[in-house]
Design a protein around this motif. Structure first.
Motif, PDB file in Angstrom:
ATOM      1  N   ASP A  66       0.843  -0.982  -0.168  1.00 57.51           N
ATOM      2  CA  ASP A  66      -0.191  -0.119   0.236  1.00 57.51           C
ATOM      3  C   ASP A  66       0.845   1.414  -0.360  1.00 57.51           C
ATOM      4  OD1 ASP A  66      -1.948  -1.521   0.450  1.00 57.51           O
ATOM      5  OD2 ASP A  66      -2.519  -1.289   2.076  1.00 57.51           O
ATOM      6  N   ALA A  67       1.646   0.956   0.714  1.00 50.98           N
ATOM      7  CA  ALA A  67       2.837   2.176   0.748  1.00 50.98           C
ATOM      8  C   ALA A  67       3.041   2.900  -0.251  1.00 50.98           C
ATOM      9  CB  ALA A  67       3.909   2.594   2.258  1.00 50.98           C
ATOM     10  N   VAL A  68       3.876   1.488  -1.454  1.00 51.33           N
ATOM     11  CA  VAL A  68       4.227   1.813  -2.327  1.00 51.33           C
ATOM     12  C   VAL A  68       3.462   1.857  -3.448  1.00 51.33           C
ATOM     13  CG1 VAL A  68       5.947   1.054  -4.532  1.00 51.33           C
ATOM     14  CG2 VAL A  68       6.097  -0.015  -2.217  1.00 51.33           C
ATOM     15  N   GLU A  69       2.166   1.672  -3.650  1.00 45.41           N
ATOM     16  CA  GLU A  69       1.609   2.858  -4.332  1.00 45.41           C
ATOM     17  C   GLU A  69       0.750   3.695  -4.334  1.00 45.41           C
ATOM     18  OE1 GLU A  69      -3.387   1.244  -5.872  1.00 45.41           O
ATOM     19  OE2 GLU A  69      -2.474  -0.210  -3.844  1.00 45.41           O
ATOM     20  N   TRP A  70       0.766   3.784  -2.227  1.00 45.43           N
ATOM     21  CA  TRP A  70       0.123   5.638  -1.907  1.00 45.43           C
ATOM     22  C   TRP A  70       1.224   6.639  -2.630  1.00 45.43           C
ATOM     23  CZ3 TRP A  70       2.174   8.166   1.805  1.00 45.43           C
ATOM     24  CH2 TRP A  70       0.815   9.867   2.286  1.00 45.43           C
ATOM     25  N   ALA A  71       2.658   6.072  -2.672  1.00 44.24           N
ATOM     26  CA  ALA A  71       3.782   7.544  -2.838  1.00 44.24           C
ATOM     27  C   ALA A  71       3.776   7.487  -4.863  1.00 44.24           C
ATOM     28  CB  ALA A  71       5.632   6.276  -2.333  1.00 44.24           C
ATOM     29  N   LEU A  72       3.682   6.072  -5.568  1.00 36.96           N
ATOM     30  CA  LEU A  72       3.685   6.590  -6.880  1.00 36.96           C
ATOM     31  C   LEU A  72       2.370   6.877  -7.074  1.00 36.96           C
ATOM     32  CD1 LEU A  72       4.994   3.202  -7.982  1.00 36.96           C
ATOM     33  CD2 LEU A  72       6.536   4.881  -7.375  1.00 36.96           C
ATOM     34  N   THR A  73       0.509   6.743  -6.706  1.00 35.08           N
ATOM     35  CA  THR A  73      -0.677   6.779  -7.194  1.00 35.08           C
ATOM     36  C   THR A  73      -1.525   7.700  -6.335  1.00 35.08           C
ATOM     37  OG1 THR A  73      -1.400   5.234  -6.094  1.00 35.08           O
ATOM     38  CG2 THR A  73      -0.323   4.533  -8.519  1.00 35.08           C
ATOM     39  N   ASP A  74      -0.590   8.172  -5.164  1.00 33.01           N
ATOM     40  CA  ASP A  74      -1.472   9.177  -4.370  1.00 33.01           C
ATOM     41  C   ASP A  74      -3.507   8.263  -4.510  1.00 33.01           C
ATOM     42  OD1 ASP A  74      -1.790  10.905  -2.805  1.00 33.01           O
ATOM     43  OD2 ASP A  74      -2.830  12.462  -4.193  1.00 33.01           O
ATOM     44  N   SER A  75      -3.099   7.401  -3.960  1.00 28.62           N
ATOM     45  CA  SER A  75      -4.409   6.075  -3.828  1.00 28.62           C
ATOM     46  C   SER A  75      -4.516   4.555  -4.428  1.00 28.62           C
ATOM     47  CB  SER A  75      -5.289   6.678  -5.394  1.00 28.62           C
ATOM     48  OG  SER A  75      -6.060   5.929  -5.408  1.00 28.62           O
ATOM     49  N   LEU A  76      -5.189   4.252  -3.251  1.00 28.57           N
ATOM     50  CA  LEU A  76      -5.045   2.892  -2.981  1.00 28.57           C
ATOM     51  C   LEU A  76      -6.403   2.058  -3.567  1.00 28.57           C
ATOM     52  CD1 LEU A  76      -3.784   2.706   0.760  1.00 28.57           C
ATOM     53  CD2 LEU A  76      -2.554   2.388  -1.449  1.00 28.57           C
ATOM     54  N   GLU A  77      -5.899   1.180  -4.438  1.00 22.97           N
ATOM     55  CA  GLU A  77      -7.082   0.889  -5.841  1.00 22.97           C
ATOM     56  C   GLU A  77      -7.777  -0.349  -4.481  1.00 22.97           C
ATOM     57  OE1 GLU A  77      -9.229  -0.338  -8.919  1.00 22.97           O
ATOM     58  OE2 GLU A  77      -8.035   0.944  -8.730  1.00 22.97           O
ATOM     59  N   ARG A  78      -7.365  -1.046  -4.162  1.00 24.00           N
ATOM     60  CA  ARG A  78      -8.224  -1.814  -2.645  1.00 24.00           C
ATOM     61  C   ARG A  78      -9.382  -1.171  -1.856  1.00 24.00           C
ATOM     62  NH1 ARG A  78      -5.968  -4.268   1.960  1.00 24.00           N
ATOM     63  NH2 ARG A  78      -4.114  -3.329   3.048  1.00 24.00           N
ATOM     64  N   TYR A  79      -9.148  -0.607  -1.482  1.00 27.16           N
ATOM     65  CA  TYR A  79      -9.296   0.962  -0.902  1.00 27.16           C
ATOM     66  C   TYR A  79     -10.911   1.666  -1.620  1.00 27.16           C
ATOM     67  CZ  TYR A  79      -6.687  -0.935   3.649  1.00 27.16           C
ATOM     68  OH  TYR A  79      -6.658  -1.467   4.524  1.00 27.16           O
TER      69      TYR A  79
END
Length: 171
Positions: A50-63
């Protein structure tokens, strides 16, 4: 793009930077060709992803993705306390002095992200994937990094020999 380093602080399962620092380089400079993270339940694998995804996209797909959006909005309203911001990303046990931040260092540059101070009537994650740049970044991210869900689907839907052949073709 290859990930070289990840630093996580005050984010979900990670309280301190010392517990959330990961180096995926060989001899401190060359990024590894393959990284697999394995640990028992409750050790922060999903929080890392989640941290890597948030850093790269400013979002979390699973939430925030459309397939989970309604359920998560209902859950968020049900757990919101009066005059306290709703914390989905921020580790609830860290002191106020610690900033929630993630930095992903890649072969294409650095991706630092910090969570701003929250107002009492806000949440730290927007539920719902935006169109445009964020949506594009999320699609790119899902092609670069295999999520736990994608790995589970791959394991369920392919036979062992097919998995081996696909893996060997790729590497």
């Amino acid at each position: 793009m290859k990930i070289k380093k990840v630093e996580i602080e005050g984010f979900r399962a990670y309280k301190n930077k010392k517990d959330g620092s990961f180096d995926f380089t060989l001899d401190g400079e060359i990024p590894s060709n393959f990284v697999a993270i394995y640990a028992p339940n409750g050790f922060g694998k999903s929080s890392f992803y989640d941290a890597v995804e948030w850093a790269l996209t400013d979002s979390l797909e699973r939430y925030a993705g459309e397939h989970n959006k309604k359920n998560n909005q209902i859950a968020a309203r049900g757990t919101k306390q009066h005059r306290i911001p709703l914390k989905i990303l921020r580790n609830k046990d860290v002191s106020d002095e610690i900033v929630t931040r993630v930095e992903v260092v890649t072969t294409r540059g650095d991706f630092p992200r910090e969570l701003p101070k929250l107002k009492w009537n806000s949440t730290d994650l927007a539920l719902g994937v935006s169109k445009g740049k964020k949506g594009k970044e999320a699609r790119i991210f899902s092609k670069i990094i295999l999520s736990q869900d994608a790995i589970d689907r791959f394991l369920r839907e392919t036979k062992p020999q097919e998995r081996y052949e696909l893996f060997m073709q790729h590497f």
